[in-house]
Design an enzyme around this catalytic site. Sequence first.
Site, PDB file in Angstrom:
ATOM      1  N   ASP A   7       0.779  -1.213   0.044  1.00 20.59           N
ATOM      2  CA  ASP A   7      -0.012  -0.017  -0.269  1.00 20.59           C
ATOM      3  C   ASP A   7       0.967   1.130  -0.020  1.00 20.59           C
ATOM      4  O   ASP A   7       2.088   1.076   0.383  1.00 20.59           O
ATOM      5  CB  ASP A   7      -0.820  -0.091   1.094  1.00 20.59           C
ATOM      6  CG  ASP A   7      -1.872   1.191   1.077  1.00 20.59           C
ATOM      7  OD1 ASP A   7      -2.634   1.350   0.037  1.00 20.59           O
ATOM      8  OD2 ASP A   7      -2.183   1.816   2.056  1.00 20.59           O
ATOM      9  N   SER A   8       0.440   2.376  -0.418  1.00 19.01           N
ATOM     10  CA  SER A   8       0.966   3.743  -0.422  1.00 19.01           C
ATOM     11  C   SER A   8       1.386   4.061   1.250  1.00 19.01           C
ATOM     12  O   SER A   8       2.179   4.861   1.387  1.00 19.01           O
ATOM     13  CB  SER A   8       0.072   4.587  -1.011  1.00 19.01           C
ATOM     14  OG  SER A   8      -1.064   4.932  -0.258  1.00 19.01           O
ATOM     15  N   TYR A  39      -0.882   8.454  -2.699  1.00 18.42           N
ATOM     16  CA  TYR A  39      -0.801   8.261  -4.056  1.00 18.42           C
ATOM     17  C   TYR A  39      -1.883   9.074  -4.940  1.00 18.42           C
ATOM     18  O   TYR A  39      -1.896   9.142  -5.973  1.00 18.42           O
ATOM     19  CB  TYR A  39      -0.921   6.846  -4.492  1.00 18.42           C
ATOM     20  CG  TYR A  39       0.301   5.828  -4.393  1.00 18.42           C
ATOM     21  CD1 TYR A  39       1.507   6.475  -3.448  1.00 18.42           C
ATOM     22  CD2 TYR A  39       0.593   4.683  -4.730  1.00 18.42           C
ATOM     23  CE1 TYR A  39       2.614   5.624  -3.536  1.00 18.42           C
ATOM     24  CE2 TYR A  39       1.847   3.885  -4.454  1.00 18.42           C
ATOM     25  CZ  TYR A  39       2.675   4.481  -3.773  1.00 18.42           C
ATOM     26  OH  TYR A  39       3.869   3.724  -3.756  1.00 18.42           O
ATOM     27  N   GLY A  40      -3.053   9.122  -4.022  1.00 18.41           N
ATOM     28  CA  GLY A  40      -4.347   9.649  -4.606  1.00 18.41           C
ATOM     29  C   GLY A  40      -4.339  10.804  -5.373  1.00 18.41           C
ATOM     30  O   GLY A  40      -5.174  11.229  -6.451  1.00 18.41           O
ATOM     31  N   CYS A  70      -4.188  -1.420  -2.374  1.00 17.90           N
ATOM     32  CA  CYS A  70      -4.216  -0.209  -2.840  1.00 17.90           C
ATOM     33  C   CYS A  70      -4.994   0.046  -3.933  1.00 17.90           C
ATOM     34  O   CYS A  70      -4.787  -0.242  -5.114  1.00 17.90           O
ATOM     35  CB  CYS A  70      -2.643   0.440  -2.990  1.00 17.90           C
ATOM     36  SG  CYS A  70      -2.817   2.432  -3.352  1.00 17.90           S
ATOM     37  N   ASN A  71      -6.141   0.777  -3.947  1.00 22.85           N
ATOM     38  CA  ASN A  71      -7.322   1.013  -5.062  1.00 22.85           C
ATOM     39  C   ASN A  71      -6.474   1.960  -6.027  1.00 22.85           C
ATOM     40  O   ASN A  71      -6.641   1.640  -7.280  1.00 22.85           O
ATOM     41  CB  ASN A  71      -8.395   1.504  -4.796  1.00 22.85           C
ATOM     42  CG  ASN A  71      -9.135   0.441  -3.931  1.00 22.85           C
ATOM     43  OD1 ASN A  71     -10.012  -0.362  -4.391  1.00 22.85           O
ATOM     44  ND2 ASN A  71      -8.847   0.473  -2.655  1.00 22.85           N
ATOM     45  N   THR A  72      -5.628   2.958  -5.400  1.00 23.12           N
ATOM     46  CA  THR A  72      -5.062   3.668  -6.471  1.00 23.12           C
ATOM     47  C   THR A  72      -4.362   3.052  -7.410  1.00 23.12           C
ATOM     48  O   THR A  72      -4.169   3.406  -8.599  1.00 23.12           O
ATOM     49  CB  THR A  72      -4.642   5.088  -5.636  1.00 23.12           C
ATOM     50  OG1 THR A  72      -5.517   5.582  -4.668  1.00 23.12           O
ATOM     51  CG2 THR A  72      -4.126   6.171  -6.609  1.00 23.12           C
ATOM     52  N   GLU A 162      -3.317   9.360   7.682  1.00 23.43           N
ATOM     53  CA  GLU A 162      -1.526   9.108   7.845  1.00 23.43           C
ATOM     54  C   GLU A 162      -0.826   9.991   8.801  1.00 23.43           C
ATOM     55  O   GLU A 162      -0.073   9.592   9.378  1.00 23.43           O
ATOM     56  CB  GLU A 162      -0.845   9.421   6.159  1.00 23.43           C
ATOM     57  CG  GLU A 162      -1.254   8.169   5.278  1.00 23.43           C
ATOM     58  CD  GLU A 162      -0.528   7.187   5.485  1.00 23.43           C
ATOM     59  OE1 GLU A 162       0.793   7.037   6.028  1.00 23.43           O
ATOM     60  OE2 GLU A 162      -1.171   5.874   5.181  1.00 23.43           O
ATOM     61  N   CYS A 194     -11.240   2.938  -1.177  1.00 25.59           N
ATOM     62  CA  CYS A 194      -9.842   3.079  -0.760  1.00 25.59           C
ATOM     63  C   CYS A 194      -9.588   2.376   0.540  1.00 25.59           C
ATOM     64  O   CYS A 194     -10.431   2.369   1.468  1.00 25.59           O
ATOM     65  CB  CYS A 194      -9.653   4.504  -0.462  1.00 25.59           C
ATOM     66  SG  CYS A 194      -8.079   4.877   0.301  1.00 25.59           S
ATOM     67  N   THR A 195      -8.512   1.815   0.418  1.00 28.43           N
ATOM     68  CA  THR A 195      -8.128   0.821   1.669  1.00 28.43           C
ATOM     69  C   THR A 195      -7.981   1.638   3.021  1.00 28.43           C
ATOM     70  O   THR A 195      -7.964   0.790   4.033  1.00 28.43           O
ATOM     71  CB  THR A 195      -7.088  -0.383   1.445  1.00 28.43           C
ATOM     72  OG1 THR A 195      -5.846   0.348   0.962  1.00 28.43           O
ATOM     73  CG2 THR A 195      -7.413  -1.240   0.456  1.00 28.43           C
ATOM     74  N   HIS A 196      -7.602   2.883   2.848  1.00 26.81           N
ATOM     75  CA  HIS A 196      -7.507   3.471   4.331  1.00 26.81           C
ATOM     76  C   HIS A 196      -9.073   3.802   4.702  1.00 26.81           C
ATOM     77  O   HIS A 196      -9.175   4.083   6.015  1.00 26.81           O
ATOM     78  CB  HIS A 196      -7.063   5.112   3.736  1.00 26.81           C
ATOM     79  CG  HIS A 196      -5.326   4.923   3.753  1.00 26.81           C
ATOM     80  ND1 HIS A 196      -5.048   4.699   2.664  1.00 26.81           N
ATOM     81  CD2 HIS A 196      -4.687   5.724   4.723  1.00 26.81           C
ATOM     82  CE1 HIS A 196      -3.906   5.022   2.847  1.00 26.81           C
ATOM     83  NE2 HIS A 196      -3.383   5.482   3.802  1.00 26.81           N
TER      84      HIS A 196
HETATM   85  N1  DGL Z   1      -5.080   3.074   0.109  1.00 24.14           N
HETATM   86  C1  DGL Z   1      -5.063   3.617  -1.167  1.00 24.14           C
HETATM   87  C2  DGL Z   1      -5.874   3.166  -1.864  1.00 24.14           C
HETATM   88  O1  DGL Z   1      -6.702   2.300  -1.577  1.00 24.14           O
HETATM   89  C3  DGL Z   1      -4.231   4.486  -1.193  1.00 24.14           C
HETATM   90  C4  DGL Z   1      -4.386   6.062  -0.862  1.00 24.14           C
HETATM   91  C5  DGL Z   1      -3.522   7.152  -1.246  1.00 24.14           C
HETATM   92  O2  DGL Z   1      -2.371   7.097  -1.104  1.00 24.14           O
HETATM   93  O3  DGL Z   1      -3.930   8.160  -1.777  1.00 24.14           O
HETATM   94  O4  DGL Z   1      -6.461   3.922  -2.866  1.00 24.14           O
END
Ligand code: DGL
Length: 270
Positions: A7-8, A39-40, A70-72, A162, A194-196
């Site tokens: 993940d990011s 990353y988004g 990480c979906n992004t 974060e 988004c996994t966050h």
């Molecule tokens: N948790 C990640 C996702 O699922 C990345 C979020 C990010 O870094 O912006 O998209």
Amino acid sequence: MAVGIFDSGLGGLTVLDAVAKRLPDVPFVYFGDNAHTPYGVRDAEDVYALTTAGVERMWDEGCDLVILACNTASAAALRRMQEVWIPPEKRVLGVFVPLIEALTERQWGDNSPPREVAVKHVALFATPATVSSRAFQRELAFRAIGVDVEAQACGGVVDAIEEGDLILAEALVRSHVDALKRKMPVPEAAILGCTHYPLMEDVFRDALGPDVQVYSQASLVAESLADYLDRHPKMRGPGEEAVFLTTGDPRVVSRRATQFLRRKIEFAAA
Ligand code: DGL
């Protein structure tokens, strides 16, 4: 040596937690690119460069199979990685497909033509890069017809999580849900794309109300990985111990991870 979870930053820990509970004998290597999160807000080229660098680090750690939790990265980089970058003996899987299969009432690998499904109005909450990739809508269109998707790019939420500022994260989630409801007043289902976001799942549920079914990826990905490893037992690898790597400051990242998962997590420098 093990299965990698990428993940990011901290968000993939929601997936790690679910897969570790579902598969307690599998050793996982977690890689958080905390130095480059979020990353988004990055462009696809940047996400591709960072994701391939992180996954390469996991090859070095002995992982033959890596889950992009990480979906992004799954939205902006995975397809290109699969086309031109991943060596034949390795596998990289994303987190979109298990979610869309659940939403469209499909079993793993059911590639039959798109059909009507029960859910017609879906709210998608994701990072700006995931929303602009339209990867979710594309994967959905392969499997379902007649589903109306309204996407809300949830700027700021990942940064707040974060940084450990959960009060700001909660305020942002509530305002993004409000914005979504102005565009789609009565969604039947909401995707936390988004996994966050599972770290804020209670706030999403509260803001959306009891009639909206919330789909969160962690448990769906865990089931899908268990199924994959049943069919490909060699990809599990012979590793014994969980490893947590970060490109950020290991002390800060360990503290936040321990706070989020409510168990001691010790990160090392990647
Ligand atoms: N948790 C990640 C996702 O699922 C990345 C979020 C990010 O870094 O912006 O998209």
